[in-house]
Scaffold this motif. Sequence first.
Motif, mmCIF file in Angstrom:
data_model
loop_
_atom_site.group_PDB
_atom_site.id
_atom_site.type_symbol
_atom_site.label_atom_id
_atom_site.label_comp_id
_atom_site.label_asym_id
_atom_site.label_seq_id
_atom_site.Cartn_x
_atom_site.Cartn_y
_atom_site.Cartn_z
ATOM 1 N N GLN A 203 -5.978 5.964 19.112
ATOM 2 C CA GLN A 203 -4.712 5.513 18.557
ATOM 3 C C GLN A 203 -4.476 4.107 19.085
ATOM 4 N N SER A 204 -4.645 3.133 18.225
ATOM 5 C CA SER A 204 -4.468 1.743 18.644
ATOM 6 C C SER A 204 -2.982 1.424 18.675
ATOM 7 N N SER A 205 -2.513 0.924 19.804
ATOM 8 C CA SER A 205 -1.092 0.716 20.014
ATOM 9 C C SER A 205 -0.565 -0.485 19.234
ATOM 10 N N THR A 206 0.715 -0.400 18.827
ATOM 11 C CA THR A 206 1.367 -1.551 18.208
ATOM 12 C C THR A 206 1.839 -2.542 19.266
ATOM 13 N N LEU A 207 1.603 -2.212 20.529
ATOM 14 C CA LEU A 207 1.848 -3.139 21.634
ATOM 15 C C LEU A 207 0.532 -3.314 22.376
ATOM 16 N N LEU A 208 -0.111 -4.445 22.183
ATOM 17 C CA LEU A 208 -1.365 -4.733 22.867
ATOM 18 C C LEU A 208 -1.060 -5.605 24.074
ATOM 19 N N LEU A 219 -6.640 -8.987 16.233
ATOM 20 C CA LEU A 219 -6.894 -8.512 17.590
ATOM 21 C C LEU A 219 -7.084 -6.993 17.603
ATOM 22 N N GLN A 220 -6.269 -6.298 16.838
ATOM 23 C CA GLN A 220 -6.385 -4.847 16.756
ATOM 24 C C GLN A 220 -7.691 -4.433 16.068
ATOM 25 N N ALA A 221 -8.083 -5.152 15.037
ATOM 26 C CA ALA A 221 -9.346 -4.864 14.364
ATOM 27 C C ALA A 221 -10.531 -5.076 15.304
ATOM 28 N N ARG A 246 2.340 1.281 11.727
ATOM 29 C CA ARG A 246 3.018 0.111 11.190
ATOM 30 C C ARG A 246 4.481 0.451 10.912
ATOM 31 N N SER A 247 5.348 -0.508 11.216
ATOM 32 C CA SER A 247 6.761 -0.383 10.877
ATOM 33 C C SER A 247 6.954 -0.917 9.469
ATOM 34 N N VAL A 248 7.196 -0.015 8.520
ATOM 35 C CA VAL A 248 7.283 -0.366 7.105
ATOM 36 C C VAL A 248 8.646 0.061 6.574
ATOM 37 N N LEU A 249 9.393 -0.890 6.054
ATOM 38 C CA LEU A 249 10.757 -0.643 5.576
ATOM 39 C C LEU A 249 10.889 -1.176 4.150
ATOM 40 N N PRO A 250 10.503 -0.385 3.159
ATOM 41 C CA PRO A 250 10.589 -0.846 1.773
ATOM 42 C C PRO A 250 12.040 -0.973 1.321
ATOM 43 N N PHE A 279 2.921 -7.994 20.052
ATOM 44 C CA PHE A 279 3.550 -6.874 19.378
ATOM 45 C C PHE A 279 3.311 -6.996 17.875
ATOM 46 N N GLY A 280 3.084 -5.866 17.232
ATOM 47 C CA GLY A 280 2.913 -5.869 15.783
ATOM 48 C C GLY A 280 4.227 -6.169 15.068
ATOM 49 N N ARG A 281 4.148 -6.748 13.897
ATOM 50 C CA ARG A 281 5.296 -7.157 13.103
ATOM 51 C C ARG A 281 5.909 -5.972 12.358
ATOM 52 N N THR A 282 7.094 -6.194 11.806
ATOM 53 C CA THR A 282 7.732 -5.248 10.892
ATOM 54 C C THR A 282 7.495 -5.715 9.462
ATOM 55 N N TYR A 283 7.171 -4.779 8.579
ATOM 56 C CA TYR A 283 6.974 -5.090 7.166
ATOM 57 C C TYR A 283 8.206 -4.614 6.402
ATOM 58 N N ALA A 284 9.094 -5.546 6.049
ATOM 59 C CA ALA A 284 10.300 -5.223 5.302
ATOM 60 C C ALA A 284 10.332 -6.070 4.040
ATOM 61 N N GLY A 285 10.597 -5.420 2.905
ATOM 62 C CA GLY A 285 10.644 -6.166 1.653
ATOM 63 C C GLY A 285 10.385 -5.263 0.469
ATOM 64 N N GLU A 286 10.108 -5.873 -0.667
ATOM 65 C CA GLU A 286 9.805 -5.112 -1.871
ATOM 66 C C GLU A 286 8.493 -4.347 -1.681
ATOM 67 N N PRO A 287 8.396 -3.134 -2.237
ATOM 68 C CA PRO A 287 7.187 -2.322 -2.035
ATOM 69 C C PRO A 287 5.894 -3.024 -2.425
ATOM 70 N N ASP A 288 5.889 -3.741 -3.546
ATOM 71 C CA ASP A 288 4.665 -4.419 -3.980
ATOM 72 C C ASP A 288 4.245 -5.492 -2.984
ATOM 73 N N GLN A 289 5.232 -6.192 -2.423
ATOM 74 C CA GLN A 289 4.938 -7.214 -1.415
ATOM 75 C C GLN A 289 4.329 -6.580 -0.168
ATOM 76 N N ILE A 290 4.919 -5.488 0.294
ATOM 77 C CA ILE A 290 4.397 -4.800 1.479
ATOM 78 C C ILE A 290 2.999 -4.281 1.215
ATOM 79 N N ALA A 291 2.790 -3.707 0.024
ATOM 80 C CA ALA A 291 1.476 -3.173 -0.321
ATOM 81 C C ALA A 291 0.408 -4.259 -0.239
ATOM 82 N N ALA A 292 0.722 -5.440 -0.748
ATOM 83 C CA ALA A 292 -0.248 -6.536 -0.719
ATOM 84 C C ALA A 292 -0.518 -6.995 0.710
ATOM 85 N N GLU A 293 0.531 -7.055 1.530
ATOM 86 C CA GLU A 293 0.363 -7.486 2.915
ATOM 87 C C GLU A 293 -0.454 -6.486 3.720
#
Length: 339
Positions: A203-208, A219-221, A246-250, A279-293
């Motif tokens: 389990q790779s941590s979101t805090l490295l 870095l995680q990859a 991942r923190s994902v907030l559609p 620290f890993g980022r938060t993905y907040a936005g439209e679902p299609d945008q998050i999916a692409a990111e």
Amino acid sequence: MEKKIGFLSFGHWRDAAGSQTRSGGDSLLQTIELAEAAEELGVDGAYVRVHHFERQLASPFPLLAAIGARTRRIEIGTGVIDMRYENPFYMAEEAAAADLISGGRLQLGVSRGSPETVLNGAYTFGYVPPEGTTAADLAREKTSIFLDAISGKAVARTDPARTGISGGLAIQPQSPGLRDRIWWGAGTRQTAQWAAAQGMNLQSSTLLSEDTGVPFDKLQAEQIQLYRDAWKEAGHTREARVSVSRSVLPITEEIDRLYFGNQENEDQVGLLEGVRSRFGRTYAGEPDQIAAELAADEAVRSADSVLFTVPNQLGVAYNARILETIVKHIAPAIGWTPK
């Protein structure tokens, strides 16, 4: 390996305005309900974070057993249990019992733990590292004992005065296959390699707790690749599993924009316990945008499991809607196949 998705809940609770989890009981019961809803949506896993001395989930095994009894397919797990606090033999009994109740669906994440608000919390539980060793050493030693116990190794002796024989005794019950479903939560590349040598999933941590100047996903990859190389070098015969969270907030409704419209969508770098960390980022936005990111996220592409953290204090219905959006509009873009 088939890509899986799951949710990860910290189980926050607080008697405050806007909170749907006003008590510890609310948090526990709603986690069970969310696991049921997630299973109906086709989500593969229900995971909980374990934190002591805070208004969060702290005693995972009764909760995991309850989820296991109320569901039929979904994996149940932790991300992660802080081994410094654990009695490894009692934990082995609890883990086997929860796994048997669920029909072998337990995916147990363990680790050294993360920074805490409590001072020397494990010491309060009665666990102090021996002189000359560290808290990390203590966690690894307990993990080794735990792995032996769930593998059926003799960890105690019979009493000849009562049995007439002298022999070894294993922890009971045993749950076949559980040893292959233990994960180590790694915050560095080195600890990921150590986990591979021990035959634990990653389990790779979101805090490295290291930073080389490259974006978090790269870095995680790199950590994941080093883990897989070490796994191969160790000669393990089964295929290793790797998860990232991942923190994902559609944002699909105005209420979502009110809650999450001002999120910082960038990696964070800073000093944590004197160590430069990323620290890993938060993905907040439209679902299609998050999916692409996420589709461009190197670690997400490398992992076979992706756990999405949920804002559990907003309630079961709200979080089920987030998971439904992830299932329909985001997860297919990262290689997940709807069930």
